[in-house]
Design a protein around this motif. Structure first.
Motif, mmCIF file in Angstrom:
data_model
loop_
_atom_site.group_PDB
_atom_site.id
_atom_site.type_symbol
_atom_site.label_atom_id
_atom_site.label_comp_id
_atom_site.label_asym_id
_atom_site.label_seq_id
_atom_site.Cartn_x
_atom_site.Cartn_y
_atom_site.Cartn_z
ATOM 1 N N GLY A 60 38.697 -56.271 -25.467
ATOM 2 C CA GLY A 60 39.057 -55.164 -24.592
ATOM 3 C C GLY A 60 40.028 -55.594 -23.509
ATOM 4 O O GLY A 60 40.973 -54.863 -23.174
ATOM 5 N N SER A 61 39.832 -56.790 -22.947
ATOM 6 C CA SER A 61 40.755 -57.296 -21.934
ATOM 7 C C SER A 61 42.152 -57.482 -22.506
ATOM 8 O O SER A 61 43.151 -57.166 -21.859
ATOM 9 C CB SER A 61 40.248 -58.631 -21.373
ATOM 10 O OG SER A 61 39.009 -58.468 -20.715
ATOM 11 N N LEU A 62 42.228 -58.001 -23.734
ATOM 12 C CA LEU A 62 43.533 -58.185 -24.360
ATOM 13 C C LEU A 62 44.228 -56.852 -24.610
ATOM 14 O O LEU A 62 45.445 -56.727 -24.425
ATOM 15 C CB LEU A 62 43.372 -58.940 -25.682
ATOM 16 C CG LEU A 62 43.410 -60.460 -25.605
ATOM 17 C CD1 LEU A 62 43.068 -61.068 -26.952
ATOM 18 C CD2 LEU A 62 44.780 -60.946 -25.150
ATOM 19 N N LEU A 63 43.475 -55.863 -25.041
ATOM 20 C CA LEU A 63 44.079 -54.556 -25.294
ATOM 21 C C LEU A 63 44.612 -53.926 -24.014
ATOM 22 O O LEU A 63 45.604 -53.175 -24.039
ATOM 23 C CB LEU A 63 43.053 -53.629 -25.955
ATOM 24 C CG LEU A 63 42.706 -53.946 -27.414
ATOM 25 C CD1 LEU A 63 41.534 -53.097 -27.882
ATOM 26 C CD2 LEU A 63 43.914 -53.716 -28.314
ATOM 27 N N LEU A 64 43.969 -54.201 -22.884
ATOM 28 C CA LEU A 64 44.409 -53.638 -21.605
ATOM 29 C C LEU A 64 45.501 -54.461 -20.936
ATOM 30 O O LEU A 64 46.134 -53.989 -19.988
ATOM 31 C CB LEU A 64 43.215 -53.527 -20.647
ATOM 32 C CG LEU A 64 42.104 -52.543 -21.040
ATOM 33 C CD1 LEU A 64 40.940 -52.677 -20.071
ATOM 34 C CD2 LEU A 64 42.615 -51.111 -21.057
ATOM 35 N N ALA A 65 45.720 -55.694 -21.396
ATOM 36 C CA ALA A 65 46.637 -56.599 -20.719
ATOM 37 C C ALA A 65 48.085 -56.136 -20.865
ATOM 38 O O ALA A 65 48.500 -55.655 -21.923
ATOM 39 C CB ALA A 65 46.488 -58.012 -21.276
ATOM 40 N N ARG A 66 48.847 -56.310 -19.801
ATOM 41 C CA ARG A 66 50.281 -56.021 -19.792
ATOM 42 C C ARG A 66 51.004 -57.160 -19.071
ATOM 43 O O ARG A 66 50.461 -57.757 -18.142
ATOM 44 C CB ARG A 66 50.576 -54.699 -19.087
ATOM 45 C CG ARG A 66 50.205 -53.476 -19.908
ATOM 46 C CD ARG A 66 50.704 -52.205 -19.236
ATOM 47 N NE ARG A 66 50.439 -51.023 -20.033
ATOM 48 C CZ ARG A 66 51.206 -50.589 -21.016
ATOM 49 N NH1 ARG A 66 52.295 -51.253 -21.328
ATOM 50 N NH2 ARG A 66 50.901 -49.511 -21.696
ATOM 51 N N PRO A 67 52.246 -57.451 -19.484
ATOM 52 C CA PRO A 67 53.006 -58.483 -18.780
ATOM 53 C C PRO A 67 53.214 -58.098 -17.322
ATOM 54 O O PRO A 67 53.418 -56.920 -17.006
ATOM 55 C CB PRO A 67 54.341 -58.528 -19.534
ATOM 56 C CG PRO A 67 54.075 -57.874 -20.848
ATOM 57 C CD PRO A 67 52.995 -56.875 -20.616
ATOM 58 N N PRO A 68 53.169 -59.049 -16.402
ATOM 59 C CA PRO A 68 53.335 -58.718 -14.979
ATOM 60 C C PRO A 68 54.775 -58.303 -14.668
ATOM 61 O O PRO A 68 55.723 -58.739 -15.329
ATOM 62 C CB PRO A 68 52.968 -60.028 -14.277
ATOM 63 C CG PRO A 68 53.276 -61.084 -15.291
ATOM 64 C CD PRO A 68 52.954 -60.487 -16.628
ATOM 65 N N VAL A 69 54.925 -57.481 -13.675
ATOM 66 C CA VAL A 69 56.247 -57.041 -13.228
ATOM 67 C C VAL A 69 56.670 -57.949 -12.078
ATOM 68 O O VAL A 69 56.074 -57.915 -10.991
ATOM 69 C CB VAL A 69 56.230 -55.566 -12.774
ATOM 70 C CG1 VAL A 69 57.618 -55.138 -12.318
ATOM 71 C CG2 VAL A 69 55.737 -54.670 -13.901
ATOM 72 N N GLU A 70 57.671 -58.784 -12.288
ATOM 73 C CA GLU A 70 58.156 -59.716 -11.278
ATOM 74 C C GLU A 70 59.658 -59.526 -11.057
ATOM 75 O O GLU A 70 60.096 -59.177 -9.968
ATOM 76 C CB GLU A 70 57.865 -61.155 -11.721
ATOM 77 C CG GLU A 70 56.383 -61.450 -11.881
ATOM 78 C CD GLU A 70 56.116 -62.753 -12.609
ATOM 79 O OE1 GLU A 70 54.962 -63.221 -12.575
ATOM 80 O OE2 GLU A 70 57.052 -63.303 -13.229
ATOM 81 N N ARG A 71 60.408 -59.749 -12.104
ATOM 82 C CA ARG A 71 61.862 -59.685 -11.994
ATOM 83 C C ARG A 71 62.363 -58.286 -11.664
ATOM 84 O O ARG A 71 63.377 -58.129 -10.985
ATOM 85 C CB ARG A 71 62.454 -60.165 -13.312
ATOM 86 C CG ARG A 71 63.961 -60.139 -13.389
ATOM 87 C CD ARG A 71 64.391 -60.880 -14.633
ATOM 88 N NE ARG A 71 65.772 -60.695 -14.964
ATOM 89 C CZ ARG A 71 66.382 -61.327 -15.945
ATOM 90 N NH1 ARG A 71 65.697 -62.177 -16.685
ATOM 91 N NH2 ARG A 71 67.653 -61.116 -16.215
ATOM 92 N N TYR A 72 61.656 -57.266 -12.131
ATOM 93 C CA TYR A 72 62.095 -55.885 -11.912
ATOM 94 C C TYR A 72 61.187 -55.161 -10.919
ATOM 95 O O TYR A 72 61.015 -53.952 -10.994
ATOM 96 C CB TYR A 72 62.134 -55.129 -13.239
ATOM 97 C CG TYR A 72 63.146 -55.697 -14.202
ATOM 98 C CD1 TYR A 72 64.500 -55.698 -13.900
ATOM 99 C CD2 TYR A 72 62.746 -56.255 -15.417
ATOM 100 C CE1 TYR A 72 65.436 -56.234 -14.779
ATOM 101 C CE2 TYR A 72 63.666 -56.797 -16.295
ATOM 102 C CZ TYR A 72 65.009 -56.786 -15.973
ATOM 103 O OH TYR A 72 65.934 -57.323 -16.837
ATOM 104 N N ALA A 73 60.640 -55.923 -9.975
ATOM 105 C CA ALA A 73 59.754 -55.307 -8.984
ATOM 106 C C ALA A 73 60.493 -54.319 -8.093
ATOM 107 O O ALA A 73 59.897 -53.374 -7.565
ATOM 108 C CB ALA A 73 59.103 -56.398 -8.128
ATOM 109 N N GLY A 74 61.800 -54.500 -7.907
ATOM 110 C CA GLY A 74 62.567 -53.583 -7.084
ATOM 111 C C GLY A 74 63.219 -52.457 -7.853
ATOM 112 O O GLY A 74 63.908 -51.620 -7.261
ATOM 113 N N ALA A 75 63.043 -52.413 -9.167
ATOM 114 C CA ALA A 75 63.633 -51.363 -10.008
ATOM 115 C C ALA A 75 62.590 -50.283 -10.271
ATOM 116 O O ALA A 75 61.394 -50.565 -10.391
ATOM 117 C CB ALA A 75 64.129 -51.946 -11.320
ATOM 118 N N ASP A 76 63.057 -49.048 -10.358
ATOM 119 C CA ASP A 76 62.162 -47.938 -10.687
ATOM 120 C C ASP A 76 62.044 -47.728 -12.192
ATOM 121 O O ASP A 76 61.072 -47.146 -12.672
ATOM 122 C CB ASP A 76 62.654 -46.649 -10.018
ATOM 123 C CG ASP A 76 62.620 -46.752 -8.507
ATOM 124 O OD1 ASP A 76 61.517 -46.909 -7.960
ATOM 125 O OD2 ASP A 76 63.693 -46.706 -7.884
ATOM 126 N N ALA A 77 63.041 -48.175 -12.952
ATOM 127 C CA ALA A 77 63.022 -48.057 -14.409
ATOM 128 C C ALA A 77 63.911 -49.146 -14.990
ATOM 129 O O ALA A 77 64.814 -49.668 -14.316
ATOM 130 C CB ALA A 77 63.492 -46.685 -14.864
#
Length: 861
Positions: A60-77
């Motif tokens: 269940g943890s793996l299914l919910l996991a997503r890559p962290p947002v770092e490089r595009y933290a200042g982008a809206d899309a």
């Protein structure tokens, strides 16, 4: 309804109510009287619930996991090309199906889409975002980006100004220690020799994560990236007040139909933005999910088998009591209901305890897994749900097993039941059980035969199916196998053990059903652990041998994490004393094929080699074709076994998808045998360079011309920072590492956790049997058997059980392992003697604990 029916209905209701009360009374009394027998069942069910809940938590943890947002933290899309590739085929007699796989290399999109994205409603800024690996100073890793893309990570200047020329850079504040101060010079290495740049400014961001950045002018970065017509991604900053959904809809309408490869473009917002940064994170998650799901399936099989064995033995030890109750008037329904209630109450209590233990066990398993860059979330509701899943599965399984185990006695007529209560234990299973066991044994042998004729994933699946079928067959045919085993082992025990040996052999021969139940968990743990360990070590050993035999280079050049510039291999080839040198560019290809008619997409790691150089540094044992013909963009060398599977040969073409999804049909110019060590496919370096995220070599293989060329190679590499020259080893050319953190974690989970559970089943089952034998031990003491003789008898019985279980389990494991190893490696399966010795010691210790300690009190008067 007639009047007779109306009168009889209350009577039937009263009878059923009385029957339920009688069943409840019997269940309560039996639980109190047989608490030691049910303790073994309680332990097995608790462990099963904890294991199943732990796997549910991790999955269940793996299914919910997503890559962290770092490089595009200042982008809206973020607008990116789709990283997925699909293959549709029509299975035999079915509707078309589609297989999907994630691509390991970044898929780029047309640079013209940047201008289109900027025209979308609600867009304040659209920036082309490319990146190049950079080594700073003595080799510190960094990422090269354009200064306009700094807004996507919310970088702000803290000192100096933005770069204005190709020789200026803005450095991350984290790199100030490397000389990054305004006005100073900093040494950077990208695709070629190191050169110096002037630091025009220092920038920092509150969204710290990943490698630090070095910012160039947009024109300079486009030159360094080497793909001026395409871009890695487009970062978008929205106007104030524009929602994420509105921005997504607006961008999707503008970029729809524009170039993003054959799969189109995607607009990512919110947490999805991390997928644009870590292109293969979801692909790695899918691979890990598949492996863990396979282990979880084995856990379910093991849990059901262990629960069935312990409950059946607990009920069977009470067959005399059940038969007596049947003889004095208890109905079959009352007895089955009573046994079912007992098992249900024990299972529910054990399942609740196991559900609580599932959370810490799941967290431990989660900590072992290497899921970088995917952080695994564990919300509270998932922990509760995982424990509930494990508890529900075992609680639902326990009652039917108990009812089935009690059916043999409860179905008898009262007189026959009374005779059965006085009769000795039957020595062989029923016809249905025997027939099912024989069918499963035949099916297991058939699957092993199938594995021997297949290769790759098909062989592995067939071998796994063979092991599962044979283990269940042993459980069903346990009494028959016990009888044969005791005929083989009983004679030497009788001759060598004196009175104790005679008693041990006679006791084992007289109780085949009991001995079969004792052998089942031992065979289970031995066969399972041997298959899991030997399959991995067999492939690793064969791959290591092939890599060692293939290595002709005596030196290897290694570099920083960013890789080695392509120019370095050319510089090495020009050094005096060098006979051949090739860079190793590593990537992956995706092969579309069919498995049993269904479409499948498999990823294979590949090597990109310098044309005309690989034969001087690697001996792949070419069996057909000419390795010198591996050049240009339209050629490929294929492993012989893979070519046989695909039905191709020299001169044919094979359809592959490169790491970025580009479909190619290169011509097969050579077939080779050492594919376990070197991979299934080898391509010219120039064919891969334009389809990888960063075209940098991982190693450079060097073959000296009769004398050590180390000094000459080092001089040739002087312009390049952070490179080392050392003697070459087989691990430098192996297509996959000999070990990895994720692989080791899966072995620990698969073998350690499940093997430990199976060993617990050994202890609990043998303890249950020993508790039931206490009257037998007291009788032996009454007729004159000494304490020492009784102890030696139990020790010999433990040895009989352990030796028989080890031998049978080894044979059960050897059949699928032979079928898997012979076609895959051309040799026999291999398990390090130390690992087998540890397994044998653990099994013997578990058998001793389960046999000797619970029955110790039965030897007294």
């Amino acid at each position: 309804m007639t009047s007779t029916d109306a009168r009889s209905k209350p009577v039937r209701v009263a009878v059923r109510a009385g029957s339920r009360r009688a069943s409840a009374f019997l269940a309560r009394r039996s639980l109190t009287a047989h608490r030691r027998a049910w303790t073994a069942v309680f332990a097995a069910v608790t462990a099963a619930a904890a294991l199943l809940g732990a796997f549910a938590l991790v999955l269940g943890s793996l299914l919910l996991a997503r890559p962290p947002v770092e490089r595009y933290a200042g982008a809206d899309a973020v607008v990116v090309a789709d990283q997925r590739v699909s293959y549709t085929a029509k299975p035999w007699g079915s509707e078309p199906r589609t297989a999907t796989a994630h691509l390991p290399e970044r898929v780029r999109l047309d640079r013209a889409v940047v201008a289109r994205a900027a025209t979308a409603d609600g867009v304040a800024l659209a920036v082309a975002d490319d990146s190049v690996p950079v080594s700073v100073g003595g080799g510190a890793p960094a990422v090269g980006r354009s200064w306009p893309s700094a807004a996507l990570s919310a970088y702000e200047l803290s000192e100096g100004r933005a770069p204005r020329s190709a020789s200026e850079v803005v450095v991350d504040a984290a790199l100030v220690a490397e000389g990054g101060e305004p006005g100073r010079r900093v040494t950077l290495q990208m695709g070629g020799a190191a050169r110096q740049y002037t630091v025009s400014g220092v920038a920092g961001t509150a969204h710290r994560g990943g490698a630090p950045a070095v910012f160039f002018t947009e024109a300079r970065l486009m030159e360094l990236a080497g793909h001026p017509g395409t871009v890695d991604a487009i970062g978008v900053v929205a106007e104030r007040g524009v929602s994420a959904d509105a921005l997504r809809t607006s961008l999707a309408g503008v970029v729809a139909g524009h170039d993003g490869g054959e799969r189109g473009l995607r607009v990512l917002t919110g947490a999805e933005r991390g997928e644009a940064e870590h292109v293969d994170a979801l692909g790695g998650r899918g691979d890990l999910l598949a492996m863990l799901a396979s282990i979880a399936g084995t856990v379910v099989m093991v849990a059901l088998l262990v629960i069935a064995t312990t409950i059946s033995q607990a009920v069977h030890q009470r067959s005399g009591e059940l038969a007596l109750l049947r003889a004095v008037g208890a109905t079959p329904r009352q007895l089955r209901s009573a046994v079912g209630r007992e098992a249900g109450r024990v299972a529910v209590a054990a399942a609740v305890l196991g559900a609580a233990g599932a959370v810490p066990l799941g967290l431990l398993m989660r900590s072992l897994l290497s899921t970088d860059p995917l952080p695994l979330p564990v919300p509270l509701w998932l922990s509760v749900a995982a424990g509930a899943v494990g508890a529900s599965l075992v609680a639902l399984a326990a009652r039917p097993v108990a009812l089935l185990a009690a059916r043999a006695v409860t179905a008898m007529r009262p007189a026959a039941a009374l005779s059965a209560a006085r009769a000795p234990e039957p020595g062989e299973p029923g016809r249905w059980r025997t027939g099912a066991g024989v069918l499963l044994a035949v099916a297991g042998l058939g699957s092993a035969g199938t594995a021997a004729t297949q290769s790759g994933q098909a062989a592995a699946l067939a071998a796994s199916g063979a092991a599962t079928s044979l283990i269940i067959a042993v459980a069903l045919l346990g009494p028959w196998i016990a009888r044969i085993s005791m005929r083989v082992l009983g004679a030497p025990v009788r001759r060598a053990g004196g009175v104790s040996g005679f008693l041990a052999a006679r006791s084992a021969a007289a109780h085949n059903r009991r001995l079969g139940a004792a052998l089942t968990p031992i065979v289970l743990v031995v066969a399972f652990v041997c298959v899991q360990l030997a399959a991995a070590t067999t492939l690793e050993r064969a791959a290591g041998r092939q890599a060692a035999d293939a290595l002709r280079a005596d030196l290897v050049v290694t570099g920083p994490a960013a890789g080695i510039p392509a120019e370095a291999a050319e510089a090495v080839r020009g050094a005096p004393g060098v006979a051949a040198a090739t860079g190793l560019l590593r990537s992956s290809v995706v092969l579309a094929h069919r498995e049993a008619g269904d479409p499948a997409l498999d990823r294979f790691p590949v090597l990109g080699l310098t044309a005309g150089q690989w034969a001087g540094t690697l001996d792949a044992r070419v069996t057909a074709g000419d390795p010198a013909a591996l050049s240009g963009r339209g050629s490929v060398a294929v492993g012989k076994d893979r070519a046989d599977d695909l039905g191709i040969g020299v001169g044919d073409r094979v359809t592959l998808r490169l790491g970025d999804g580009t479909r190619v049909r290169p011509e097969v110019v050579a077939l080779y045998e050492r594919s376990l060590g070197l991979g299934e496919f080898m391509l010219p370096r120039e064919a891969l360079a334009g389809h990888v995220s960063a075209p940098r070599d991982r190693q450079i293989l060097v073959r000296s011309a009769g004398e050590d060329a180390t000094s000459a190679v080092r001089r040739a590499l002087a312009p390049y920072e952070g490179l080392e020259v050392r003697p070459a080893t087989p691990d430098d050319v192996r297509i996959s590492p000999s070990s990895s953190a994720r692989g080791d974690a899966l072995i620990v989970i698969g073998v350690g956790v499940i093997g430990g559970f199976a060993l617990l089943a050994v202890v609990s089952t043998l303890a249950l049997i020993s508790v039931g034998r206490r009257p037998e031990f007291r009788l032996l003491r009454l007729v004159g058997t000494g304490r020492g003789q009784l102890l030696r008898m139990r020790v010999l019985e433990t040895g009989l059980v352990a030796v028989a279980g080890l031998a049978i389990g080894t044979v059960v494991a050897a059949i699928p392992l032979l079928a898997f190893a012979l076609p895959a490696t051309g040799g026999l399966p291999y398990l390090p003697p130390v690992q087998y010795a540890v397994l044998a010691g653990a099994v013997t210790a578990a058998a001793a604990v389960g046999t000797l300690f619970p029955g110790a009190r039965g030897g007294g008067r």
